[in-house]
Design an enzyme around this catalytic site. Structure first.
Site, PDB file in Angstrom:
ATOM      1  N   TYR A 166       0.848  -1.197   0.000  1.00  0.00           N
ATOM      2  CA  TYR A 166       0.000   0.000   0.000  1.00  0.00           C
ATOM      3  C   TYR A 166       0.879   1.241   0.000  1.00  0.00           C
ATOM      4  O   TYR A 166       1.953   1.253   0.616  1.00  0.00           O
ATOM      5  CB  TYR A 166      -0.873   0.047   1.258  1.00  0.00           C
ATOM      6  CG  TYR A 166      -2.069  -0.876   1.237  1.00  0.00           C
ATOM      7  CD1 TYR A 166      -3.282  -0.441   0.713  1.00  0.00           C
ATOM      8  CD2 TYR A 166      -1.992  -2.155   1.758  1.00  0.00           C
ATOM      9  CE1 TYR A 166      -4.395  -1.271   0.711  1.00  0.00           C
ATOM     10  CE2 TYR A 166      -3.104  -2.999   1.755  1.00  0.00           C
ATOM     11  CZ  TYR A 166      -4.291  -2.545   1.227  1.00  0.00           C
ATOM     12  OH  TYR A 166      -5.384  -3.375   1.231  1.00  0.00           O
ATOM     13  N   TYR A 194      -0.492  -9.782   0.778  1.00  0.00           N
ATOM     14  CA  TYR A 194       0.527  -9.138   1.608  1.00  0.00           C
ATOM     15  C   TYR A 194       0.470  -9.673   3.032  1.00  0.00           C
ATOM     16  O   TYR A 194      -0.562 -10.162   3.495  1.00  0.00           O
ATOM     17  CB  TYR A 194       0.390  -7.610   1.573  1.00  0.00           C
ATOM     18  CG  TYR A 194      -0.925  -7.071   2.083  1.00  0.00           C
ATOM     19  CD1 TYR A 194      -1.150  -6.885   3.449  1.00  0.00           C
ATOM     20  CD2 TYR A 194      -1.932  -6.714   1.194  1.00  0.00           C
ATOM     21  CE1 TYR A 194      -2.352  -6.373   3.902  1.00  0.00           C
ATOM     22  CE2 TYR A 194      -3.137  -6.209   1.652  1.00  0.00           C
ATOM     23  CZ  TYR A 194      -3.345  -6.041   3.008  1.00  0.00           C
ATOM     24  OH  TYR A 194      -4.528  -5.547   3.449  1.00  0.00           O
ATOM     25  N   ARG A 206      -2.784 -11.813   3.858  1.00  0.00           N
ATOM     26  CA  ARG A 206      -4.124 -11.521   3.369  1.00  0.00           C
ATOM     27  C   ARG A 206      -4.274 -11.992   1.926  1.00  0.00           C
ATOM     28  O   ARG A 206      -3.393 -11.732   1.099  1.00  0.00           O
ATOM     29  CB  ARG A 206      -4.415 -10.010   3.386  1.00  0.00           C
ATOM     30  CG  ARG A 206      -4.396  -9.339   4.716  1.00  0.00           C
ATOM     31  CD  ARG A 206      -5.678  -9.335   5.529  1.00  0.00           C
ATOM     32  NE  ARG A 206      -6.850  -9.984   5.024  1.00  0.00           N
ATOM     33  CZ  ARG A 206      -7.914  -9.363   4.487  1.00  0.00           C
ATOM     34  NH1 ARG A 206      -7.931  -8.062   4.373  1.00  0.00           N
ATOM     35  NH2 ARG A 206      -8.964 -10.046   4.092  1.00  0.00           N
ATOM     36  N   HIS A 255      -7.114  -8.551  -2.442  1.00  0.00           N
ATOM     37  CA  HIS A 255      -8.470  -7.998  -2.334  1.00  0.00           C
ATOM     38  C   HIS A 255      -8.476  -6.530  -2.710  1.00  0.00           C
ATOM     39  O   HIS A 255      -7.451  -5.857  -2.659  1.00  0.00           O
ATOM     40  CB  HIS A 255      -9.022  -8.172  -0.915  1.00  0.00           C
ATOM     41  CG  HIS A 255      -8.210  -7.465   0.129  1.00  0.00           C
ATOM     42  ND1 HIS A 255      -7.082  -8.016   0.693  1.00  0.00           N
ATOM     43  CD2 HIS A 255      -8.336  -6.238   0.685  1.00  0.00           C
ATOM     44  CE1 HIS A 255      -6.564  -7.172   1.554  1.00  0.00           C
ATOM     45  NE2 HIS A 255      -7.291  -6.064   1.566  1.00  0.00           N
ATOM     46  N   HIS A 291     -10.665  -3.103  -1.582  1.00  0.00           N
ATOM     47  CA  HIS A 291     -11.659  -2.542  -0.653  1.00  0.00           C
ATOM     48  C   HIS A 291     -12.699  -1.759  -1.445  1.00  0.00           C
ATOM     49  O   HIS A 291     -12.342  -0.965  -2.328  1.00  0.00           O
ATOM     50  CB  HIS A 291     -10.986  -1.599   0.345  1.00  0.00           C
ATOM     51  CG  HIS A 291     -10.024  -2.274   1.266  1.00  0.00           C
ATOM     52  ND1 HIS A 291     -10.378  -2.758   2.496  1.00  0.00           N
ATOM     53  CD2 HIS A 291      -8.706  -2.558   1.131  1.00  0.00           C
ATOM     54  CE1 HIS A 291      -9.325  -3.298   3.087  1.00  0.00           C
ATOM     55  NE2 HIS A 291      -8.292  -3.189   2.274  1.00  0.00           N
TER      56      HIS A 291
END
Lengths: 185, 277
Positions: B138, B177, B187, B190, B192
């Protein structure tokens, strides 16, 4: 109401929304210092009394006259249009702040309130609550939601009035003084 | 506009990070098995995540312990904020053109419809997405996972749903990640999604996953939804009709909001009163 489709499940907002959801003037429903503007502020706490530093709140409210506004421009604010909606991430201390107006009652005699959605890392679905104004005790005493609650729990939905005319409203996700969260199913 | 960033907090208790995936999987499986047994015994299907889901450690001190208080929505709760094209620029739905160069990774198209519980399109409403880049990083200063930052990818998109409730984004497939729930926690990839309906009661933030991800059974966040059918609703379908030749793979994902409580009018179906431009 019969529902034919099953709603999509929610998931946590996670910790890394900070570059995506916040935007310029997101928590300024009115420019600070505008006539009639007030500060709404508070802190979000977890079950151990710690500040939750990665929560994000949204508020949605009528204007001071109790009108439900349907104007665009919440994301790109022009500085004077009141859209009724705002978004505020908590800071490092767990505190949030909005600049807004006191909501007006949407019908005569009704208790005025601000609707709130709370998101956070560790919170698997958003929580809804309401922020009621403290002054109109008669309206509060007749409000359908407040009268359905035990007195101790009812208090968690009523803001305090700050000395500067603003509203103070803390949110406790868990534990003593746990805020009443709402289910609209 | 970058501002206030928030950070994951250190986990409480020194021992937590030493818990292994096997420890966590045992907890996840025990909860899942108990749910399947309850379902067989005639218990209700659970269509939303559990607020209290101990394998997701961050939920332990953050779930309300009292039942949500049932109330009928009133006044402001029966309406949603209005969004218009002045709020969102058309280019914000293409996450691959926000910088001077092409982002790294597998370009994808993600498209679908936003519907209410009665199957009606939710028109003229805001859809926001955010995600990691192709390497699972991110753009967030507290994401210190040692994977490359992509200077051509921020991972933020917005659009307004069309008259038929449709949305469409061009983006990059995010990578898996690591996170610190337990030792070797990863995780699943995905995106959001943040959605508004025509009522504030329909407000939802969720995550879209990709089909066939091996991390699904291991992930305490995905597994906060204990019902398999409900979990499946978060997984997009590969859709070759969305795939564009020599350009991008396509995924379809429809989103269903809760049923409306307010009397619905024709104007709202068309989104006519949601944009004052």
């Amino acid at each position: 109401m019969s529902t034919k489709l099953v709603p999509t499940p929610a998931q946590t907002v996670g910790p890394f929304y900070g570059y995506a959801l916040p935007y310029e003037k997101d928590n300024e429903l009115l420019a600070p210092g505008s006539p009639g503007s007030i500060r709404l502020q508070g802190t979000v706490y977890d079950g151990s009394g710690q500040d939750v530093v990665d929560a994000i709140l949204e508020i949605w409210q009528p204007d001071a006259e109790g009108r439900i506004v349907q104007k665009t421009g919440s994301l790109v604010r022009d500085g004077y249009t009141f859209t009724g909606w705002g978004r505020g991430a908590v800071g490092n201390s767990g505190a949030y702040t909005f600049t807004t107006v006191n909501p007006g009652p949407t019908k005569p005699g009704a208790a005025a309130f601000i609707s709130v959605a709370i998101f956070a890392r560790g919170l698997t679905n958003r929580l809804f609550t309401r922020i009621y104004l403290p002054e109109d005790t008669e309206a509060l005493a007749n409000d359908p939601l407040l009268t359905s609650l035990e007195p101790e729990r009812r208090k968690t939905l009523i803001a305090r009035r700050d000395s500067d005319g603003g509203l103070a409203f803390d949110i406790r996700l868990q534990g003593e003084g746990e805020t009443v969260f709402l289910d609209f199913q | 506009m970058r501002r206030r960033v928030t950070a994951p907090q250190p986990l409480r208790g020194q021992g937590i990070a030493l818990e292994t995936q096997a420890d966590l999987s045992a907890e996840i499986n025990a909860i899942g098995d108990a749910y399947v047994r309850a379902l067989k015994d005639g218990g209700p299907a659970e269509t939303q995540p559990r607020l209290d889901y101990p394998p997701y450690r961050s939920s332990i001190l953050r779930h309300p312990t009292k039942s949500l208080h049932h109330t009928d929505p009133e006044t402001i709760e029966l309406y949603s904020p209005a969004f218009g094209h002045q709020d969102v620029h058309a280019l914000e739905s293409d996450l691959t053109i926000q910088h001077n160069g092409e982002p790294q990774g597998e370009r994808i198209i993600v498209a679908g419809k936003v519907l209410d519980g009665d199957g009606r399109p939710v028109a003229g409403q805001l859809v926001e997405i955010w995600q990691a880049n192709a390497s699972g990083r991110y753009i967030h200063k507290r994401d210190q996972h040692p994977a490359p930052i992509d200077p051509n990818f921020t991972g933020i998109g917005r659009c307004i749903t069309g008259p038929d409730g449709s949305y469409r984004f061009t983006t990059i497939k995010p990578g898996a990640y690591p996170w610190k729930n337990h030792l070797n926690a990863w995780r699943p990839a995905h995106i959001h999604f943040s959605l508004f309906g025509t009522e504030f009661t329909q407000r939802i933030i969720t995550q879209m996953y990709f089909p066939g991800d091996q991390l699904f059974p291991l992930d305490p966040i995905y597994q906060t939804i204990v019902d398999q059918d409900a979990r499946d609703r978060l997984v997009a379908n590969y859709d070759h009709s969305l795939t564009e030749p020599e350009w991008a793979l396509g995924y379809n994902w429809d989103i269903v909001l809760t049923g409306p409580k307010r009397t619905w009018t024709e104007n709202e179906a068309l989104g006519a009163d949601s944009d004052e431009e």
